[in-house]
Write an enzyme that holds these catalytic residues in place. Structure first.
Site, short mmCIF file in Angstrom:
data_model
loop_
_atom_site.label_atom_id
_atom_site.label_comp_id
_atom_site.label_asym_id
_atom_site.label_seq_id
_atom_site.Cartn_x
_atom_site.Cartn_y
_atom_site.Cartn_z
CD GLU A 126 -17.26 -2.22 7.31
OE1 GLU A 126 -17.72 -1.27 8.00
OE2 GLU A 126 -16.29 -2.91 7.65
NE ARG B 158 -0.36 -0.26 0.20
CZ ARG B 158 -0.93 -0.89 1.22
NH1 ARG B 158 -1.53 -2.05 1.03
NH2 ARG B 158 -0.90 -0.37 2.42
CG HIS C 29 -6.09 -6.61 4.70
ND1 HIS C 29 -6.26 -6.24 3.37
CD2 HIS C 29 -5.64 -5.52 5.34
CE1 HIS C 29 -5.93 -4.97 3.23
NE2 HIS C 29 -5.54 -4.51 4.41
CG ASN D 141 -5.76 4.19 1.29
OD1 ASN D 141 -6.06 4.77 0.27
ND2 ASN D 141 -4.52 4.18 1.77
N GLY D 142 -6.24 0.30 1.65
CA GLY D 142 -5.60 -0.94 1.26
C GLY D 142 -6.70 -1.95 1.02
CG ASN E 141 -2.78 -1.09 14.33
OD1 ASN E 141 -1.61 -1.10 13.96
ND2 ASN E 141 -3.78 -1.18 13.47
NE ARG F 110 -2.40 -4.52 11.16
CZ ARG F 110 -1.96 -3.64 10.26
NH1 ARG F 110 -1.55 -2.46 10.66
NH2 ARG F 110 -1.94 -3.94 8.98
CD GLU G 249 -8.28 -5.21 10.45
OE1 GLU G 249 -7.26 -5.75 10.00
OE2 GLU G 249 -8.62 -4.04 10.19
CG MET H 250 -14.31 4.48 -3.40
SD MET H 250 -14.17 4.27 -5.19
CE MET H 250 -13.09 2.85 -5.26
NE ARG H 251 -14.46 9.07 2.01
CZ ARG H 251 -14.02 9.33 3.23
NH1 ARG H 251 -14.88 9.37 4.24
NH2 ARG H 251 -12.72 9.55 3.45
CG HIS I 178 -10.06 -5.76 4.17
ND1 HIS I 178 -10.30 -5.90 5.53
CD2 HIS I 178 -9.36 -4.61 4.03
CE1 HIS I 178 -9.75 -4.88 6.16
NE2 HIS I 178 -9.18 -4.08 5.27
CG LEU I 179 -13.38 -4.04 -1.38
CD1 LEU I 179 -14.55 -3.77 -2.32
CD2 LEU I 179 -12.16 -4.49 -2.15
CE LYS J 50 -5.72 2.28 13.90
NZ LYS J 50 -6.63 1.98 12.75
#
Length: 402
Positions: free
Chosen positions: A334, A242, A181, A212-213, A8, A92, A385, A284-285, A209-210, A15
């Site tokens: 998740e 975004r 995604h 950062n994007g 990727n 990818r 993925e 989010m955290r 699919h939650l 990665k």
């Protein structure tokens, strides 16, 4: 035995995972970053032994040097690429436009098409190509396969992907909904059917699919029929930085009254909006912690985030003509039990009932978080993925005899 190296690649990092497909086992993984900067870095982990190595002061002037650093890490830390030589390298690629509806073995013609599609993903496709070309030079006798984020969504009907703008403009410039995604949505929807013990073609699923994007996808019998991201990854749900959906006239208004240029508007929507724009923090955290501590802006941002998801759940339930499962995946989906509970609270009229104890359970395994009597199954399924890219790459190489 079939072994796939999954890459990727970004403009300044890549990665990778080495996956043995017969047992679907990850043999090694790593990251090379800060490519082209004064000081590069890499990390590598041998999953067979658990040994991990890293270097935060490496010379990585380009992707070729990055791939050499990866090969050196395999030599020094293992597993041996002589014993686990890749049979295929899967890449990818973000945007395949309407040209690619499946994983495709890379040829010079395919490279040229990926390059041409860079107008639709200028930050991603050129970087993906850098990884493909570097891998081709390091593994010249191994088939290289491109797996496109957009490919899964090529099954959408015209009314789902068409924007109501002048047709000649959309046709001339390729303006339509493509979605992103797709590799994750495909993997998770297939895992959902398997988890439920039902034929894939019989299952109607909404995948959330939650991360950062973030994106939502309506999957009917294994086929994407609608998804929240559009021409680019900007449309749809609220994300880390975004904006997601907004009235397009807002941009015209800001250009007129605030004097913002198109480049400034682009930066604002992609890098300064979402949770970051609403709270000053895009994670989010941290936003959730602030809300629990009484921060009104953080609580308001979470309400906007949840509202957008619920709007898509309702719309996709209608599009599907019924619903068998809602599935949460990716980092936020998740791991955030509170968000899942709040997103689905009060949807009992749709046949959705959450079991609080199941929802609070922390696990890396696929699991049901709805009650036994819930008409709609609510699941948490970790996405993979890399494994999906490995599977599709091996299938594509085999189909073409590469």
């Amino acid at each position: 035995m079939t072994t796939a190296l999954v890459v990727n690649s970004g403009s300044s990092s890549f990665k990778y995972q080495l996956i043995e497909l017969d047992g679907e086992q990850t043999l090694a993984s790593g990251l090379v970053e800060r490519i082209g900067e004064q000081s590069g870095a890499w990390r590598h982990r041998n999953h067979l032994t658990g040994e991990a190595t890293s270097n935060d002061a490496a010379e990585v002037p380009d992707h070729d040097a990055g791939f050499q650093a990866m090969l050196d890490a395999f030599d020094n830390t293992g597993p041996s690429l002589e014993d686990h030589a890749p049979d295929v390298v899967g890449h990818r690629v973000v945007h395949g436009g309407t040209t690619f509806d499946r994983a495709t073995v890379v040829t010079p013609e395919v490279e040229a098409q990926i390059d041409a599609l860079a107008t639709l993903a200028p930050l991603h496709n050129p970087a993906n190509l850098q990884g493909i070309r570097a891998a081709s030079r390091k593994f010249p006798d191994v088939p290289q396969v491109a797996v496109f984020d957009t490919a899964f969504h090529q099954t959408m009907p015209p009314w789902a992907y068409t924007y109501a703008i002048p047709r000649d403009l959309s046709e001339r410039h390729g303006i339509r909904r493509y979605g992103m995604h797709g590799t994750s949505h495909k993997y998770v929807s297939e895992r959902t059917a398997a988890f439920l013990g039902r034929p894939l073609e019989d299952v109607k699923t909404i995948v959330l699919h939650l991360g950062n994007g973030a994106s939502a996808c309506a999957v009917d019998g294994g086929r994407s029929i609608d998804t929240s991201m559009g021409l680019t990854p900007l449309e749809g749900l609220v994300m880390g930085t975004r904006s997601g959906d907004l009235d397009p006239a807002i941009l015209i208004h800001l250009h007129r009254v605030a004097g913002l240029s198109f480049d400034e508007l682009d930066t604002m929507l992609n890098k300064e909006s979402g949770l970051l724009g609403l709270t000053g923090n895009g994670d989010m955290r941290d936003v959730q912690d602030a809300a629990l501590a009484g921060d009104d802006d953080a609580e308001a941002a979470l309400a906007v985030y949840r509202h957008r998801i619920r709007r898509y759940v309702g719309a996709y339930t209608a599009q599907l003509g019924g619903l068998d499962a809602i599935v949460f995946t990716a980092g936020v989906g998740e791991n955030n039990a509170l968000l899942r509970r709040r997103v689905l609270a009060g949807l009992e009229h749709l046949g959705i009932e959450i079991d609080d104890d199941r929802n609070e359970l922390h696990s890396s395994e696929a699991r049901r978080i709805s009650t036994d009597t819930s008409r709609v199954a609510v699941l948490v399924i970790p996405t993979n993925e890399e494994l999906e890219i490995a599977r599709q790459s091996a299938e594509a190489a085999l189909a073409t005899g590469s």
